[in-house]
Design a protein around this motif. Structure first.
Motif: not given
Length: 366
Positions: A220-223, A235-236, A247-249, A346-347
């Motif tokens: 899982g990715h978070v900004l 996003r996952l 995912a970060a970009l 996740f979202v």
């Protein structure tokens, strides 16, 4: 027995769910055109999507482990009925019916729309930073065990291989293989994502994380924006060594047009590809330098500024997001299977976190 008090009267005026319900009402009004498309046109009436989303929010906010327990709570918990919009005498849904209706929300990208609607309220209140962000990823353990991680089928297995698998993973025979949950020994076996896959959740990947044992899961990715710690991107993806940076970009690229910005990150983001990708997007990478037997992707031209130290201090706050999502939101080990369904949850959990933050910010003294 007759009661002359409504549910509205029974909920205390200072209850923390009251301001949160107002935020949810505003978000759902914004989503009304999209939600109206989910109503059933024929057959038996379906669960209204608005009530479905409210119930799912309660499940996250109060750490309810299953839909069956959630339906049980809705049967007698007046606070839950008030938040969802059910009357005192309204029938509660059958758990299986609730689950089937919940799956309809996957088709309309409702979690993403709800996340955007909540974030828009934060933007209207001028709570979001447009210049300074932090990014990170975390491992979300899949609903699958190590025993389900078996060699991929390369054809029709022979009878000897079938017997060997039954004895090793369970399903008959004597000794450990005859039990429902037998002991499995993977010592000395090389198990890779290229050659093995989970029979329970084929999209899950085996991955180690920061010196811990490898587990089946997703990433899982978070900004996060740095002013108030609100999540502006979530996003996952499938777990891999490159997923965090990719995912970060992607999340940075999804941000609305702005001036020059910064993004903080840990040492895992200190690579040439990520640093150059950030600069192409007009973002200055304030990542922690990784100089262990290698050369860092950034130098003194970035680290000498006071803003770099501030970004490194602020970025650690993103762990609060992951901590809340895993403990309160019960995402330490997901209860769903498949990247699309786990990604939806996740979202939606990230949106619930933003609701809690917005409520706290509104109640904070000026």
């Amino acid at each position: 027995m007759f009661s002359y008090r409504s549910l509205e009267d029974r909920v205390p005026r200072d209850h923390p769910l009251r301001p949160m319900r107002a935020l949810v009402d505003a978000a759902l009004r914004e989503m009304e055109p999209r939600l109206s498309e989910l109503y059933a046109r024929t057959g038996r009436p379906s669960i209204p999507p608005e009530r479905l989303l409210r119930a799912l929010l309660l499940q996250i906010l109060f750490s309810v482990r299953s839909e069956r327990q959630l339906m049980e709570q809705l049967e007698y918990n007046l606070l839950y009925r008030w938040f969802v919009g059910l009357g005192m005498d309204d029938a509660v849904w059958v758990p299986t019916t609730f689950t089937k209706n919940r799956d309809r929300l996957l088709e309309g990208e409702i979690a993403r729309a709800f996340f955007d609607a909540v974030l828009a309220q934060a933007a209207e209140q001028r709570l979001l930073s447009e210049e300074h962000f932090s990014v990170d990823g975390t491992l979300v353990e899949a609903w699958a065990s190590h025993k389900s991680f078996r060699p991929k089928a390369t054809g029709r297995p022979n009878s000897r291989k079938k017997r060997r698998d039954r004895n090793r993973f369970g399903g008959g025979g004597s000794g450990g293989g005859g039990s429902r949950n037998p002991t499995a020994d993977f010592h000395g076996e090389r198990r890779l994502n290229d050659t093995h896959a989970s029979t329970t959740d084929p999209e899950a990947r085996l991955m180690g994380h920061k010196g811990k044992e490898a587990r089946l899961g997703y990433q899982g990715h978070v900004l996060m924006e740095n002013r108030h710690g609100l999540v502006v991107g979530a996003r996952l993806t499938q777990a891999s060594g490159y997923a965090e940076r990719e995912a970060a970009l992607a999340m940075l690229g999804d941000l609305p047009e702005r001036g020059r910005a910064t993004v903080g990150g840990d040492r895992g983001f200190d690579t040439r590809d990520f640093v150059s990708g950030c600069r192409e997007l007009g973002v200055t990478p304030h990542v922690a330098q990784n100089t262990s037997n290698r050369r860092s992707g950034i130098d003194g031209r970035t680290t000498r500024h006071a803003g770099y130290a501030e970004s490194q201090r602020k970025r650690k706050r993103i762990e609060e997001v992951f901590g809340w999502m895993k403990t309160v939101g019960l995402l330490r080990k997901t209860r769903h299977r498949g990247r699309r369904r786990v990604g939806w949850v996740f979202v939606f959990t990230a949106a619930a976190y933003n609701l809690v933050r917005l409520r706290n910010l509104q109640e904070a003294p000026a």
